[in-house]
Design a protein around this motif. Structure first.
Motif, short mmCIF file in Angstrom:
data_model
loop_
_atom_site.label_atom_id
_atom_site.label_comp_id
_atom_site.label_asym_id
_atom_site.label_seq_id
_atom_site.Cartn_x
_atom_site.Cartn_y
_atom_site.Cartn_z
N HIS A 1 3.63 1.68 -8.39
CA HIS A 1 2.53 0.72 -8.45
C HIS A 1 3.02 -0.66 -8.91
N ALA A 2 4.03 -0.68 -9.75
CA ALA A 2 4.53 -1.96 -10.24
C ALA A 2 5.07 -2.81 -9.09
N ARG A 3 5.80 -2.18 -8.17
CA ARG A 3 6.34 -2.91 -7.03
C ARG A 3 5.21 -3.39 -6.11
N ALA A 4 4.17 -2.57 -5.96
CA ALA A 4 3.02 -2.98 -5.15
C ALA A 4 2.39 -4.24 -5.72
N LEU A 5 2.19 -4.25 -7.04
CA LEU A 5 1.59 -5.42 -7.68
C LEU A 5 2.50 -6.64 -7.56
N GLU A 6 3.78 -6.44 -7.75
CA GLU A 6 4.74 -7.55 -7.66
C GLU A 6 4.73 -8.16 -6.26
N LEU A 7 4.58 -7.31 -5.25
CA LEU A 7 4.67 -7.77 -3.87
C LEU A 7 3.42 -8.48 -3.40
N SER A 8 2.23 -7.94 -3.73
CA SER A 8 1.02 -8.44 -3.10
C SER A 8 0.06 -9.19 -4.02
N GLU A 9 0.16 -9.00 -5.33
CA GLU A 9 -0.82 -9.66 -6.19
C GLU A 9 -0.78 -11.18 -6.07
N PRO A 10 0.40 -11.80 -5.88
CA PRO A 10 0.38 -13.27 -5.70
C PRO A 10 -0.42 -13.71 -4.48
N ALA B 1 0.83 -1.21 0.00
CA ALA B 1 0.00 0.00 0.00
C ALA B 1 0.86 1.26 0.00
N LEU B 2 1.97 1.22 0.76
CA LEU B 2 2.84 2.40 0.81
C LEU B 2 3.65 2.55 -0.48
N TYR B 3 4.04 1.43 -1.08
CA TYR B 3 4.68 1.53 -2.40
C TYR B 3 3.76 2.25 -3.38
#
Length: 938
Positions: free
Chosen positions: A196-205, A188-190
């Motif tokens: 946004h790309a790092r947020a997706l990479e981190l949490s989407e899985p 969320a903080l990313y």
């Protein structure tokens, strides 16, 4: 919470109250902080250090859900200081220490958003927590990174925030939380830092369900990702995430997820969904945990309402300021401005604390969001239209807003000189037809004059205008309706649209006189459109081919209208209209797809909404759930005043299909708001009466319903609407009955019965007599009650309402008994028994028979107490087995009364046993509590 030895009665009472405050509502996340300040004061008076600590421990957990961050901060500071000083003597159990630590963990993420603390104090608190948890299961690199990044963001340094996040490699969560939640905090903080790309990479899985996820899955992860989805334009993912956030977090007043969901929906153009979410969260603005949460939610709500106002300057929001009172209607623009002020005021306070404009920048970015919603939402206002566009507005708005259509007509009348040729001829016909609102005789004359002027150059329009004039003359009684059947067929040389539109008017003119002729006209119109759309004949007049809008959409519009006419005629004749309704829906949906201008898109959605509403009305007779789904789509496609009757229709269906009184009340309130802003005060007042009825059925405060209904009845009386006055009085009587005002209720029901006419449905009259009889019984006016019950029984018998008849006979038997006529009472019970014998052939009537035995026991208790006692024992046993709790309680109450009347110690002891058994089932039962009071007082 652990039990400790208690000897002081005050301590025993305190521990009991503390338990109820903490566990009174067993639902997770529904802890109520409201009772704890008083409990803390009581604990301090008792002076027991253990309970002083425990009450604050329980209060801090409750405050996480229904208090504020300042409440939790105050409690945690006290507990940490007390624990540091008294750890050995407090003798806390491991579960209590775990609760203290998990509360601190849950709170720590929000610490930077508490303006009462400086950012240096936030850093010091974090360092203290790191020291306390080093080497324990509560240590967490992820939480430390999040708090440090938040401090950096408040200081206005997103690069530093990003560095803190990048340094986090271990996402092991603190004890009591999950790894996915820890990653979501960081993601969320990313996203807030713009990565946004790092947020997706981190949490989407983490959206993959492994079967071991917590109750907040997948909403917790979606809160972290929804901003990234919006930034990437992933509309479907935003909508899905918002649905999960609302479904899982919607029941928690202090939830912050909606402050992320609403802006994300606006960014992908989902204005309708954003507005609906905003309306649902508006009542919870003051429930936010931190001031920053409140600022962010206020900004999101403001952006949603400002977007709605930008689309429609008359947009209103209906919301509750008091749960027990009717919704308040506010202009969306005014509410948006007010909420923007709230967000900005809070942001300025943070800016002073932070020494940066970071929070104001976040707030302004949200406030600047606007979503246009559907393309047809961008309909041009009346004041900005050309004369040609005013003609279009008259046609389009006539389906959705009579006020706007009338405004277009008035403006067009003053600018008709700007038009020439076909447009001028059409405008004259439209204005002539519009005269029917004020002067029908003048309208007929104007239509004939417009037809004469157009006949040479535009014969199709002239023929249509002449037919409209004939219909008007027949309606006024100056033309024999049979003459309408001699209307000529359209000229085959006309284009398909002109022929089909004329056939539609032929059908309208013929239907009251000759249904078969109307049916042939409908079929001819549909066939003509088929040929035009297939290219077999011209679809549109040559000079109309270049005008704005899609000719195909116009064709589908006429087709939908013709199919609806056909469906109505088939239903009236007793045939299934399903095929015609399906065809109308297909045509309406094709119009939506083909429409190419803002006005045409508005017309297309309005047409579809109308067809869906009609289909839902017929579908509700066989499948109410399917009808609800149709109405959901109808409401979604409707605009302006058209929305109100569809909302009211759905409100009624919510009750009959699912007993969803909350949803029904919400829909009805929204309908009233629409009618009010459209200036349709009469319709709004009629809907207010229906709203009052729904609120009573939901169990709302009857006295407040009385306050709301009385002025509506007065206004309806001033308008001379006697039917509405009677409906209002009937609701008023019910409310007065619920409020235990029998004298007033009798007056209201009597006023209705004095004014109803003979053609009222007998069931409605029977219910009125039955209602008044019940109030007369409460007043001890038993002969009058008997007379009303007799009327009700005759009317229910008249139209075969056997269940209602049995209930009236039961009540009449009790009225006769209390009036001293036990012979009549027994006779009425026997009649009721015969009614239930007849009903038992078709289905079980166990509940009705049990209730009849309860009445029989009441009647026999003075003359044959042994039989009455046996009946009551049977009533209680049967009711308990079937879970008919109110009936079981009534039986226990009557048994206890009989035991008291029997006298002696044995009778008193038995009465106590019965009272306690009943209070175990319902501690709030008024009759049993009164008996307990009387027994205790002896």
């Amino acid at each position: 919470m652990t039990d400790q030895p208690t000897h002081d009665p005050r301590l025993e009472s305190f521990v009991n109250d503390l338990w109820h405050a903490r566990y009174g509502d067993p639902r997770f996340g529904h802890e109520d902080f409201g009772a704890f300040p008083a409990l803390i004061a009581r604990a301090d008076e008792l002076g027991d250090d253990y309970w002083r600590f425990v009450v604050r421990l329980e209060a801090s957990y409750a405050a996480l859900w229904s208090g504020t961050a300042a409440d939790v901060l105050t409690l945690l500071a006290w507990m940490l200081r007390a624990h540091d000083r008294q750890a050995a003597t407090l003798d806390l159990e491991p579960t209590q220490l775990e609760q203290l630590n998990t509360t601190l963990v849950d709170f720590l993420e929000s610490v930077p958003d508490v303006p009462e603390l400086s950012l240096d104090q936030v850093r010091d608190l974090l360092d203290d927590w790191i020291r306390r948890t080093r080497g324990t299961g509560y240590e967490s690199d992820a939480l430390v990174a999040v708090v440090r990044a938040k401090i950096a963001l408040h200081r206005g340094d997103p690069d530093a925030a990003r560095r803190f996040l990048d340094e986090c490699r271990d996402f092991a969560p603190p004890a009591g939380t999950c790894r996915e939640g820890a990653r979501a905090m960081v993601a969320a903080l990313y996203s807030r830092c713009g990565d946004h790309a790092r947020a997706l990479e981190l949490s989407e899985p983490d959206l993959v369900d492994d079967g071991e996820r917590c109750g907040f899955f997948p909403a917790e992860t979606h809160v972290a990702l929804i901003g990234a989805y919006a930034a990437a334009g992933r509309r479907d993912d935003v909508v899905l995430a918002a649905e999960h956030i609302d479904r899982i977090y919607g029941e928690f007043p202090g939830s912050t997820g909606h402050a992320e969901a609403i802006p994300a929906l606006l960014r992908v153009g989902e204005l309708g969904r954003a507005r609906d979410l905003a309306v649902s969260r508006l009542p919870h603005l003051d429930d936010c945990f931190t001031p920053l949460d409140r600022a962010r939610l206020a900004a999101a709500l403001s952006a949603a309402f400002a977007s709605a106002a930008a689309v429609d300057g008359d947009a209103v929001i209906s919301h509750h300021t008091d749960p027990g009172r009717p919704a308040r209607t506010r202009r969306a623009a005014d509410l948006a401005a007010e909420l923007a002020d709230v967000a900005r005021d809070i942001a300025r306070g943070f800016d002073i604390r932070n020494g940066s404009g970071a929070v104001s920048t976040w707030v302004e970015q949200t406030l600047a969001l606007r979503a246009a919603g559907r393309p047809d939402d961008r309909v041009k206002p009346v004041a900005e239209r050309t004369a040609q566009e005013l003609m279009s507005g008259m046609a389009v708005f006539s389906m959705v807003s009579s006020r706007r259509a009338e405004a277009c007509a008035e403006a067009l009348a003053g600018r008709i000189g700007e038009l020439t040729g076909r447009s001028l001829a059409r405008a004259r016909i439209m204005l002539a037809s519009d005269l029917r609102r004020s002067d029908r005789h003048a309208a007929e004359a104007a239509l004939r004059e417009a037809a004469a002027a157009a006949r040479a150059e535009y014969p199709a329009m002239a023929a249509q205008a002449e037919l409209m004039a004939d219909v008007e003359a027949a309606a006024q009684g100056v033309l024999d309706p049979q003459r309408l059947l001699s209307a000529p067929d359209p000229d085959p040389a006309w284009a398909a649209l002109s022929q089909a539109n004329y056939w539609r008017f032929v059908a309208v003119a013929s239907e009251p006189v000759d249904g078969e002729r109307a049916g042939r006209a409908v079929d001819a119109g549909i066939e003509t459109l088929r040929r035009g759309l297939a290219g077999e004949i011209r679809l549109v007049e040559d000079e109309m081919a270049s005008r704005p809008g899609s000719a195909e959409a116009d064709a589908y519009s006429i087709a939908a209208a013709l199919h609806i006419m056909a469906a109505s005629m088939r239903a009236a004749a007793g045939y299934s209209p399903d095929a015609e309704i399906d065809a109308a829906l297909v045509s309406a949906r094709r119009m939506v797809a083909a429409a190419s201008t803002p006005d045409q898109r508005l017309e297309a959605h309005a047409q579809l909404a109308g067809v869906l509403g009609f289909a839902a009305q017929l579908q509700s007779m066989s499948d109410e759930q399917a009808a609800l789904r149709l109405l959901d789509e109808a409401v979604e496609n409707s605009r302006y005043a058209q929305r109100a009757p569809l909302l009211a229709q759905r409100a009624e269906l919510r009750i009959t299909a699912a007993e969803d009184f909350d949803g029904a009340v919400t829909d009805q309130e929204q309908a009233i708001a629409v009618w009010m802003v459209e200036g349709l005060d009469h319709q709004a007042d009629a809907a207010l009466i229906d709203l009052a009825r729904m609120q009573l059925s939901r169990g709302d405060d009857a006295r407040r319903v009385i306050e709301a209904v009385r002025p509506v009845i007065d206004r309806m009386s001033e308008r001379g609407d006697e039917d509405a006055v009677a409906a209002g009085l009937a609701v008023l009587g019910r409310a007065q009955s619920s409020a235990r005002l029998p004298d007033d209720a009798v007056i209201s029901f009597s006023r209705v019965l004095d004014t109803v006419v003979g053609d009222e449905h007998p069931g409605y009259l029977a219910q009125l007599y039955q209602a008044r009889a019940s109030e007369l019984m409460d007043l001890g006016r038993h002969p009058e009650a008997m007379a009303d019950f007799d009327h009700a029984a005759e009317l229910f018998a008249e139209f075969g309402a056997q269940h209602d008849l049995g209930e009236v006979l039961r009540s009449a038997a009790l009225a006769a008994h209390f009036g001293g006529d036990d012979a009549t009472a027994v006779s009425l019970l026997e009649r009721a028994e015969r009614v239930y014998d007849e009903l038992s052939v078709d289905g079980p009537v166990d509940f009705e028979r049990t209730r009849l035995d309860l009445a029989r026991a009441d009647i026999l208790r003075s003359t044959d107490p042994e039989r009455a006692e046996a009946l009551l024992q049977s009533v209680v046993e049967r009711s308990s087995a079937a879970n008919w709790l109110p009936l079981a309680l009534s039986g226990l109450n009557l048994q206890a009364l009989m035991a008291v009347e029997a006298g002696g110690d044995d009778g008193r002891a038995r009465a106590w046993d019965l009272v306690l058994e009943g209070l175990r089932l319902d501690p709030e039962h008024p009759g049993l509590n009164q008996l307990a009071f009387e027994l205790n007082d002896e």
